[in-house]
Design an enzyme around this catalytic site. Structure first.
Site, PDB file in Angstrom:
ATOM      1  N   CYS A 124      37.658  38.253  39.422  1.00 33.86           N
ATOM      2  CA  CYS A 124      37.058  38.059  38.279  1.00 33.86           C
ATOM      3  C   CYS A 124      37.749  38.119  37.047  1.00 33.86           C
ATOM      4  O   CYS A 124      37.537  36.955  36.217  1.00 33.86           O
ATOM      5  CB  CYS A 124      35.743  39.167  38.155  1.00 33.86           C
ATOM      6  SG  CYS A 124      34.557  38.630  36.760  1.00 33.86           S
ATOM      7  N   CYS A 232      44.151  44.253  33.394  1.00 35.76           N
ATOM      8  CA  CYS A 232      43.462  43.244  33.862  1.00 35.76           C
ATOM      9  C   CYS A 232      44.066  41.996  34.542  1.00 35.76           C
ATOM     10  O   CYS A 232      43.692  40.840  34.823  1.00 35.76           O
ATOM     11  CB  CYS A 232      42.697  42.580  32.637  1.00 35.76           C
ATOM     12  SG  CYS A 232      43.691  41.846  31.354  1.00 35.76           S
TER      13      CYS A 232
HETATM   14  S1  SF4 Z   1      36.945  43.180  33.061  1.00 30.67           S
HETATM   15 FE1  SF4 Z   1      37.461  41.652  34.465  1.00 30.67          FE
HETATM   16  S2  SF4 Z   1      36.069  42.095  36.214  1.00 30.67           S
HETATM   17 FE2  SF4 Z   1      35.142  42.886  34.532  1.00 30.67          FE
HETATM   18  S3  SF4 Z   1      33.735  41.405  33.993  1.00 30.67           S
HETATM   19 FE3  SF4 Z   1      35.707  41.271  32.725  1.00 30.67          FE
HETATM   20  S4  SF4 Z   1      36.752  39.703  33.666  1.00 30.67           S
HETATM   21 FE4  SF4 Z   1      35.169  40.462  35.043  1.00 30.67          FE
END
Ligand code: SF4
Length: 395
Positions: A124, A232
């Site tokens: 993600c 991240c």
């Molecule tokens: S922190 Fe990373 S895993 Fe969580 S919603 Fe944001 S982009 Fe997606």
């Protein structure tokens, strides 16, 4: 005045020179020089407009408010962050704030129901942060971050200037700041605070992945709480590779210095590239081996994977995580052959590669020399994610 012309010379050499030149400078001086030093080149500030972002944003507004600011809107942010972004940009008079988002077609393909963060936060983040940022940074030679040494072990040796994969310079003007310095700067300059800080969020990311922090907890404890994840991917540090070549293992020496061919990282160490001649374009009927780029549409391969012994997936940049998503999706489609990650993958990503279904990694001879097998082995508890063992019923 910002420097607008591309710079020349290897990134590693420029980073070493910049760190030596500005070693004893204060944060604002480092930032001022970073914006004007020809050895840094075209530079942008990347900001989350989070809890402490306003410090660098304010410094930029004082030095040159037309400095490009890249704001990554993952489309999973708190509403408070979006409101704060608008407020801060306006009050500081920032004139070149660029909002960066994932491509709609990528979101539709990989996270149509917006639930990817529940099953694979790395994928993600790669989709919503890393890939969009990589695209946005393409015209720049350097980017400024707010990272600090006190923020954790992975950042404890942070320098003002870092080599990012021999491609770009990362500038960390606040590297040596302590929490008190941040607070003091905000108070002294009467800067607006992110509204969620007062509600128990000392570090603020996406809404689904950020929780409140109790008194006494690490300020970043609320980020991806309960998961083995604290970055991240945007701040992925391959930089410690640039301290200098490490002693190669005998096998790496032999392969790298005599033959200069790519090497394969497997669970038992570096191995020969025994299938390097077998790859064919992904649209070649009857291929036993496929090459996929990061943009590949794996759904088009449904029903065509029987007999495909190995699929090689390209990673065009260290910070590009789309290959991990492709691997995961291929495994979810039931592909049981070998998956190989090729290109810009480094030792720190080995566990991630294993977790998403890769069996092996193909890297350049040069990287193998700088990162001997022991470094790969030390990085990861990969056996916990050994897909092939699970296939065999052994894991
Ligand atoms: S922190 Fe990373 S895993 Fe969580 S919603 Fe944001 S982009 Fe997606």
């Amino acid at each position: 005045m910002r420097h607008e012309t591309p710079t020349a010379g290897p990134v590693a050499a420029r980073v070493a020179a910049l760190n030596a030149r500005y070693r004893n400078h204060a944060a604002i001086a480092v930032l001022r020089r970073a914006i004007s030093d020809p050895e840094v080149g075209r530079v942008a500030l990347v900001s989350s407009f989070g809890a402490e972002s306003v410090v660098l944003l304010h410094m930029i507004s004082v030095i040159d408010r037309a400095t490009p600011v890249l704001f990554i809107d993952t489309q999973m942010l708190f509403a408070e962050t979006l409101a704060y972004q608008t407020e801060v940009a306006a009050s500081l008079g920032l004139s070149d704030v660029r909002t960066i988002r994932a491509r709609p077609e990528a979101l539709a393909a990989h996270d149509p129901d917006r639930l990817l963060h529940k099953t694979d936060t790395d994928a993600c983040c790669a989709l919503r942060k890393t890939e969009p940022l990589e695209r946005a940074l393409a015209p720049f030679d350097a980017w400024i971050t707010g990272r600090k040494r006190f923020q954790g072990q992975t950042r404890s040796r942070l320098d003002f200037f870092e080599n990012e994969g021999d491609q770009r310079i990362k500038v960390n003007p606040l590297a040596h700041w302590r929490p008190d310095d941040v607070q003091e700067y905000m108070v002294n300059n009467r800067l607006p605070r992110h509204p969620l800080v007062a509600r128990g969020y000392p570090s603020i990311g996406c809404a689904p992945c950020t929780s409140r922090v109790a008194p006494g907890e690490d300020p970043r404890a609320g980020r991806w709480r309960g998961q083995d994840k604290d970055e991240c991917g945007i701040h992925f540090v391959d930089g410690k590779m640039v301290r200098g070549p490490l002693p190669p293992t005998p096998s790496a020496t032999d392969r790298n210095e005599e033959h200069q061919m790519n090497v394969i990282v497997t669970d038992t160490g570096f191995a020969a590239d025994d299938l390097s001649g077998a790859f064919q374009p992904a649209d070649t009927p009857g291929a036993t081996a496929l090459d996929l780029g990061p943009e590949a549409d794996v759904t088009a391969l449904a029903g065509r994977l029987d007999g495909v012994e190995i699929i090689r997936i390209a990673f065009p940049a260290f910070s590009d995580g789309r290959g991990f998503t492709l691997a995961r999706r291929l495994r979810m489609m039931g592909y049981g052959g070998r998956l190989r990650a090729a290109g810009h993958v480094i030792a720190d990503q080995y566990a991630m590669a294993r977790r998403t279904g890769f069996d092996e990694v193909e890297i350049s001879a040069d990287l193998a020399r700088r990162q001997p097998w022991e470094q790969w082995q030390a990085r990861a508890d990969w056996r916990a994610h050994d897909y092939q063992a699970r296939l065999r019923g052994a894991g």
